[in-house]
Design a protein around this motif. Sequence first.
Motif, PDB file in Angstrom:
ATOM      1  N   ILE A   1     -19.866  38.032 116.500  1.00  0.00           N
ATOM      2  CA  ILE A   1     -19.709  36.665 115.999  1.00  0.00           C
ATOM      3  C   ILE A   1     -19.965  36.665 114.495  1.00  0.00           C
ATOM      4  N   LEU A   2     -19.014  36.138 113.743  1.00  0.00           N
ATOM      5  CA  LEU A   2     -19.206  35.939 112.300  1.00  0.00           C
ATOM      6  C   LEU A   2     -19.525  34.463 112.120  1.00  0.00           C
ATOM      7  N   LEU A   3     -20.806  34.172 111.897  1.00  0.00           N
ATOM      8  CA  LEU A   3     -21.308  32.806 111.922  1.00  0.00           C
ATOM      9  C   LEU A   3     -21.521  32.279 110.504  1.00  0.00           C
ATOM     10  N   THR A   4     -20.715  31.305 110.094  1.00  0.00           N
ATOM     11  CA  THR A   4     -20.864  30.719 108.764  1.00  0.00           C
ATOM     12  C   THR A   4     -21.436  29.321 108.856  1.00  0.00           C
ATOM     13  N   SER A   5     -22.536  29.109 108.148  1.00  0.00           N
ATOM     14  CA  SER A   5     -23.106  27.764 108.037  1.00  0.00           C
ATOM     15  C   SER A   5     -22.397  27.042 106.901  1.00  0.00           C
ATOM     16  N   MET A   6     -21.645  26.008 107.239  1.00  0.00           N
ATOM     17  CA  MET A   6     -20.946  25.241 106.205  1.00  0.00           C
ATOM     18  C   MET A   6     -21.942  24.491 105.326  1.00  0.00           C
ATOM     19  N   ASP A   7     -23.093  24.138 105.882  1.00  0.00           N
ATOM     20  CA  ASP A   7     -24.115  23.415 105.115  1.00  0.00           C
ATOM     21  C   ASP A   7     -24.713  24.309 104.028  1.00  0.00           C
ATOM     22  N   ALA A   8     -24.842  25.600 104.331  1.00  0.00           N
ATOM     23  CA  ALA A   8     -25.483  26.525 103.387  1.00  0.00           C
ATOM     24  C   ALA A   8     -24.480  27.237 102.482  1.00  0.00           C
ATOM     25  N   ASP A   9     -23.208  27.239 102.856  1.00  0.00           N
ATOM     26  CA  ASP A   9     -22.191  28.031 102.163  1.00  0.00           C
ATOM     27  C   ASP A   9     -22.197  27.840 100.646  1.00  0.00           C
ATOM     28  N   GLY A  10     -22.358  28.956  99.920  1.00  0.00           N
ATOM     29  CA  GLY A  10     -22.254  28.930  98.463  1.00  0.00           C
ATOM     30  C   GLY A  10     -23.424  28.296  97.734  1.00  0.00           C
ATOM     31  N   THR A  11     -24.429  27.790  98.473  1.00  0.00           N
ATOM     32  CA  THR A  11     -25.540  27.081  97.825  1.00  0.00           C
ATOM     33  C   THR A  11     -26.547  28.035  97.200  1.00  0.00           C
ATOM     34  N   LYS A  12     -26.632  29.259  97.749  1.00  0.00           N
ATOM     35  CA  LYS A  12     -27.617  30.263  97.309  1.00  0.00           C
ATOM     36  C   LYS A  12     -29.060  29.812  97.575  1.00  0.00           C
ATOM     37  N   ASP A  13     -29.229  28.871  98.507  1.00  0.00           N
ATOM     38  CA  ASP A  13     -30.568  28.379  98.864  1.00  0.00           C
ATOM     39  C   ASP A  13     -31.133  29.086 100.095  1.00  0.00           C
ATOM     40  N   GLY A  14     -30.415  30.077 100.597  1.00  0.00           N
ATOM     41  CA  GLY A  14     -30.875  30.792 101.786  1.00  0.00           C
ATOM     42  C   GLY A  14     -29.948  30.560 102.966  1.00  0.00           C
ATOM     43  N   PHE A  15     -29.925  31.541 103.863  1.00  0.00           N
ATOM     44  CA  PHE A  15     -29.124  31.417 105.086  1.00  0.00           C
ATOM     45  C   PHE A  15     -29.675  30.263 105.941  1.00  0.00           C
ATOM     46  N   ASP A  16     -28.852  29.756 106.830  1.00  0.00           N
ATOM     47  CA  ASP A  16     -29.283  28.726 107.773  1.00  0.00           C
ATOM     48  C   ASP A  16     -30.019  29.425 108.919  1.00  0.00           C
ATOM     49  N   ILE A  17     -31.333  29.522 108.780  1.00  0.00           N
ATOM     50  CA  ILE A  17     -32.136  30.285 109.745  1.00  0.00           C
ATOM     51  C   ILE A  17     -32.112  29.649 111.131  1.00  0.00           C
ATOM     52  N   ALA A  18     -32.218  28.326 111.178  1.00  0.00           N
ATOM     53  CA  ALA A  18     -32.253  27.638 112.480  1.00  0.00           C
ATOM     54  C   ALA A  18     -30.963  27.892 113.269  1.00  0.00           C
ATOM     55  N   LEU A  19     -29.834  27.763 112.582  1.00  0.00           N
ATOM     56  CA  LEU A  19     -28.535  28.005 113.231  1.00  0.00           C
ATOM     57  C   LEU A  19     -28.417  29.462 113.682  1.00  0.00           C
ATOM     58  N   THR A  20     -28.756  30.380 112.777  1.00  0.00           N
ATOM     59  CA  THR A  20     -28.601  31.812 113.089  1.00  0.00           C
ATOM     60  C   THR A  20     -29.493  32.214 114.261  1.00  0.00           C
ATOM     61  N   ARG A  21     -30.727  31.741 114.241  1.00  0.00           N
ATOM     62  CA  ARG A  21     -31.654  32.087 115.331  1.00  0.00           C
ATOM     63  C   ARG A  21     -31.182  31.494 116.657  1.00  0.00           C
ATOM     64  N   ALA A  22     -30.689  30.252 116.614  1.00  0.00           N
ATOM     65  CA  ALA A  22     -30.199  29.598 117.834  1.00  0.00           C
ATOM     66  C   ALA A  22     -29.059  30.406 118.454  1.00  0.00           C
ATOM     67  N   VAL A  23     -28.147  30.859 117.612  1.00  0.00           N
ATOM     68  CA  VAL A  23     -27.001  31.631 118.118  1.00  0.00           C
ATOM     69  C   VAL A  23     -27.440  33.019 118.590  1.00  0.00           C
ATOM     70  N   SER A  24     -28.245  33.698 117.772  1.00  0.00           N
ATOM     71  CA  SER A  24     -28.691  35.057 118.126  1.00  0.00           C
ATOM     72  C   SER A  24     -29.455  35.073 119.448  1.00  0.00           C
ATOM     73  N   SER A  25     -30.143  33.973 119.738  1.00  0.00           N
ATOM     74  CA  SER A  25     -30.919  33.887 120.982  1.00  0.00           C
ATOM     75  C   SER A  25     -30.034  33.678 122.206  1.00  0.00           C
ATOM     76  N   GLU A  26     -28.806  33.197 121.960  1.00  0.00           N
ATOM     77  CA  GLU A  26     -27.923  32.841 123.085  1.00  0.00           C
ATOM     78  C   GLU A  26     -26.956  33.949 123.493  1.00  0.00           C
ATOM     79  N   VAL A  27     -26.739  34.922 122.597  1.00  0.00           N
ATOM     80  CA  VAL A  27     -25.738  35.954 122.895  1.00  0.00           C
ATOM     81  C   VAL A  27     -26.340  37.349 122.798  1.00  0.00           C
ATOM     82  N   THR A  28     -25.656  38.303 123.405  1.00  0.00           N
ATOM     83  CA  THR A  28     -26.126  39.700 123.347  1.00  0.00           C
ATOM     84  C   THR A  28     -25.305  40.528 122.360  1.00  0.00           C
ATOM     85  N   ILE A  29     -24.174  39.980 121.902  1.00  0.00           N
ATOM     86  CA  ILE A  29     -23.344  40.707 120.933  1.00  0.00           C
ATOM     87  C   ILE A  29     -23.884  40.476 119.521  1.00  0.00           C
TER      88      ILE A  29
END
Length: 252
Positions: free
Chosen positions: A170-198
Motif C-alpha cells: 500500500i502506498l499511503l499518501t496523507s493529503m492533509d500532510a502532503d508537501g507541508t514538511k510538518d511530519g508524516f500523518d502518524i495517526a493515519l499510517t499507524r491505523a493502516v499499518s495495524s489493519e494489514v499484513t502487507i
Amino acid sequence: MLTKRIIPCLDVKDGRVVKGVNFVNLRDAGDPVELASIYDREGADELVFLDISASYEGRATMVEVVKQTAGEISIPFTVGGGISQVEDMTRILRAGADKVGINTAAVNNPQLISDGARRFGSQCIVVAVDAKYNEDWQEWEVYTHGGRNATGIRALEWIKRAESLGAGEILLTSMDADGTKDGFDIALTRAVSSEVTIPVIASGGAGTKEHFHDVFTEGKADAGLAATIFHYKELTIEDVKQHLRERGVEMR
C-alpha cells in the motif's frame, strides 16, 4: 524485523517532475530521468514514478519516460498513473518498471487488483491510496483522480479490501500532510499499518530526519516516501539513513 526503506518519489506532469502542497500549487523540480539517476547513486532503496495527471486527463502513462528512467537505474522502480487495465500493466512492466501503482482505476474497478496479481504476482501490485481526514466521519476518506474527487469510501475499509484482493503493498499518501514538511500523518499510517499484513509506504509530510524515525517507530510504516526534501536538496538519502541507523532503526 523487516528493514526499512527510503523511497524518493517523482511526481511527473508534462514530462517534468513537479511538487506542490496538499496536491496544489505545483512547481518544477527537474528532469525525471536525471533525478532518478541521482537517487540511484545516492542510495535510494526504491523509486516511485507517478504520472500525476494521467488519470485526470484520461490517458496512458508516458511509456518513453519510463523506459529512459528504467535504463538509468538498478533499484526497484514502481510506476503509477493512468494504469486502468492489465494491458497497461504489461506495457509499463515491459518498459522497465518492477511494480505498478494503481489508484483511481482500482477504486473504479477493484477486480483490476485481482487480475493484476494473478497475472504478475502480488509483489507487483502496489495500491496507492490518497486519503484525507473527514471530520464528519472522524475517519479518513479515499480520494481519486490525483486528489480531485472525494469517493465517499472509508480508507481503512478500502485498504483491507485491497489487501484481500491481492495487493502486495500500500502506498499511503496523507493529503492533509502532503508537501507541508510538518511530519508524516502518524495517526493515519499507524491505523493502516495495524489493519494489514502487507507493507505500507508512508507518504506526505516529510520535512526532517526525525519525521522518518517517527513514521517507522510510531507509525509502524515499512517505508518512507518523500519528494520535496530530496528534490530541493534539503536532505540527502544518506543523511536520513545515517540518522535512522544511529537511532537503532534497521535500514535496507
